[in-house]
Design an enzyme around this catalytic site. Structure first.
Site, PDB file in Angstrom:
ATOM      1  N   CYS A 129       0.841  -1.377  -0.010  1.00  0.00           N
ATOM      2  CA  CYS A 129      -0.208  -0.030   0.088  1.00  0.00           C
ATOM      3  C   CYS A 129       0.820   1.215   0.213  1.00  0.00           C
ATOM      4  O   CYS A 129       1.260   1.491   0.890  1.00  0.00           O
ATOM      5  CB  CYS A 129      -0.956  -0.105   1.209  1.00  0.00           C
ATOM      6  SG  CYS A 129      -1.731   1.488   1.433  1.00  0.00           S
ATOM      7  N   CYS A 154      -0.049   3.980   2.524  1.00  0.00           N
ATOM      8  CA  CYS A 154       0.336   3.628   3.870  1.00  0.00           C
ATOM      9  C   CYS A 154       1.702   4.090   3.969  1.00  0.00           C
ATOM     10  O   CYS A 154       1.927   4.469   5.403  1.00  0.00           O
ATOM     11  CB  CYS A 154       0.229   1.962   4.034  1.00  0.00           C
ATOM     12  SG  CYS A 154      -1.539   1.326   3.697  1.00  0.00           S
TER      13      CYS A 154
END
Length: 111
Positions: A32, A35
């Site tokens: 991700c 993230c």
């Protein structure tokens, strides 16, 4: 991945649900990008606000039962827990100032 403490299925109850102060959990995954983008912001907030709240991360891919239990459908999901209950959640990375404003509003509601 960072200086944030990682929680998992064996430590989530103790470190998040039974914590004596609010806990902000980042549900993340290695793949991700956002993230990784928000991680430095969360690390700063954890250091600056450590008297007020704890900031931890939980790998959603490695802990699917917790992610499913809290209906985490996208990453990063940030979820604020207080007295064992989720009281606020948001999906996606955001600037530090905006995140702090949202956190402060959520924390004020707990007082």
């Amino acid at each position: 991945m960072s200086d944030l403490q990682e929680v998992d299925e064996t430590t989530f109850d103790e470190l998040v649900l039974r914590a004596d102060k609010p806990v902000l959990v980042e549900f993340w995954a290695q793949w991700c990008g956002p993230c990784h983008q928000i991680l430095p912001v969360l690390t700063q907030i954890g250091a600056e606000r450590n008297d007020q709240l704890t900031v931890v991360k939980l790998n959603a891919d490695e802990n699917p039962a917790i992610s499913a239990n809290y209906r985490v459908m996208a990453l990063p999901t940030l979820m604020l827990f207080h007295h064992g209950e989720p009281i606020w959640a948001v999906v996606g990375a955001r600037p530090k100032a905006k995140l702090l404003k949202e956190l402060d509003d959520a924390l004020l509601a707990t007082v």
